[in-house]
Design an enzyme around this catalytic site. Structure first.
Site, PDB file in Angstrom:
ATOM      1  N   ASP A 233      11.164   5.419   1.062  1.00  0.00           N
ATOM      2  CA  ASP A 233       9.922   4.697   1.347  1.00  0.00           C
ATOM      3  C   ASP A 233       9.360   4.182   0.024  1.00  0.00           C
ATOM      4  OD1 ASP A 233       7.791   3.864   3.225  1.00  0.00           O
ATOM      5  OD2 ASP A 233       6.548   5.197   2.022  1.00  0.00           O
TER       6      ASP A 233
ATOM      7  N   HIS B  39      -1.074   6.952   2.747  1.00  0.00           N
ATOM      8  CA  HIS B  39       0.363   6.742   2.637  1.00  0.00           C
ATOM      9  C   HIS B  39       0.832   7.201   1.263  1.00  0.00           C
ATOM     10  CE1 HIS B  39       1.029   3.612   6.032  1.00  0.00           C
ATOM     11  NE2 HIS B  39      -0.058   4.331   6.275  1.00  0.00           N
TER      12      HIS B  39
ATOM     13  N   GLU C 143       5.682   2.149  -1.851  1.00  0.00           N
ATOM     14  CA  GLU C 143       4.323   1.613  -1.778  1.00  0.00           C
ATOM     15  C   GLU C 143       4.230   0.451  -2.757  1.00  0.00           C
ATOM     16  OE1 GLU C 143       2.355   2.546   0.526  1.00  0.00           O
ATOM     17  OE2 GLU C 143       3.382   4.389   1.121  1.00  0.00           O
TER      18      GLU C 143
ATOM     19  N   HIS D 166      -2.823   3.388   0.140  1.00  0.00           N
ATOM     20  CA  HIS D 166      -2.150   4.457  -0.616  1.00  0.00           C
ATOM     21  C   HIS D 166      -3.010   5.135  -1.674  1.00  0.00           C
ATOM     22  CE1 HIS D 166      -1.698   1.414  -3.733  1.00  0.00           C
ATOM     23  NE2 HIS D 166      -0.844   0.709  -3.001  1.00  0.00           N
TER      24      HIS D 166
ATOM     25  N   ASP E  43       5.915  10.360   2.967  1.00  0.00           N
ATOM     26  CA  ASP E  43       6.351   9.575   4.124  1.00  0.00           C
ATOM     27  C   ASP E  43       7.863   9.674   4.320  1.00  0.00           C
ATOM     28  OD1 ASP E  43       3.744   8.922   4.421  1.00  0.00           O
ATOM     29  OD2 ASP E  43       3.968   6.766   4.104  1.00  0.00           O
TER      30      ASP E  43
END
EC number: 2.7.7.7
Length: 237
Positions: free
Chosen positions: A9, A155, A11, A59, A160
């Site tokens: 994942d 997040h 960001e 985030h 995640d």
């Protein structure tokens, strides 16, 4: 051949990557033969640009926090070594792959994620096929499969990825992750193997009890009720 998967994942500063938005965090979790090994890759990145307000609200990674973090070029070799040859599991893979490819394209030697990873699997596409017309965000899937995501107030790429590992296993077979027993140094699979009771090969045969006439008639009558009017029962009596 050992099956190695990396649940991944990212960001970002915002979206899309085509507008110059950059990565601010990468998180990845290793699975081998559908078991989380405990090996992870995680880093925050200095994106060399400001974070959009909308992305910050998602985030919580501020410009001040990211200012002293390494740049993508500083961590790329370690990251690519971690994912090399593995199947990548990503939720909404097009988004993350697009950003990673954009970061790789900025480097002197260029390249694409597909040049390094074995393959990419989009867990969102799997969820949409399995649950059409329903919400298939990570949070929605956690609720559907009773996976604890209470720590996910914002997040975060590594958190995640850890949650997605559980979701992916539930989506593709129902198996949850098998952790490791830190006290004894053995995984759950060793405990399960130790608890299996083997029956002796020379044991007496099991007694078979057959249904009597009355029970067979009742069963046949019940099967008839499962069929539609004017059609035979779906299974033979």
């Amino acid at each position: 051949m050992t099956e190695r998967q990396i649940v991944l994942d990212t960001e970002t500063t915002g979206m899309p990557a085509a507008d110059g938005h950059r990565l601010v965090e990468i998180g990845a979790v290793e699975m081998i033969e559908r078991r989380v090994t405990g090996k992870t890759f995680h880093c925050y990145l200095n994106p060399e640009r400001l974070v959009d307000e909308g992305a910050f609200n998602v985030h919580g990674l501020s410009d001040a926090f990211l200012a002293d973090k390494p740049k993508f070029a500083d961590v790329v070799d370690e990251f690519l070594a971690f994912i090399a040859g593995a199947e990548l599991i990503i939720h909404n893979a097009e988004f993350d792959v697009g950003f990673l490819d954009a970061e790789l394209a900025r480097l002197a030697n260029g390249g694409r994620l597909a040049d390094v990873a074995g393959s990419v699997t989009d867990s969102l596409a799997i969820a949409r096929k399995k649950h059409p017309g329903q919400r298939n965000s990570l949070d929605a899937l956690c609720r559907r499969y009773s996976i604890d995501n209470s720590a996910r107030t914002l997040h975060g790429a590594l958190l995640d990825s850890e949650i997605l590992a559980d979701v992916y296993l539930a989506l593709t077979g129902g198996q949850k992750t098998l952790g490791f027993d830190s006290e004894h140094g053995q995984g759950d699979e060793h405990k399960q193997a130790a608890s299996i009771i083997r029956l002796p090969a020379d044991r007496p045969p099991l007694r078979v009890i057959t249904a009597n006439e009355e029970e067979r008639a009742a069963h046949a009558a019940w099967l008839v009720t499962l069929g539609k009017e004017g059609e035979p029962a779906p299974w033979p009596a």
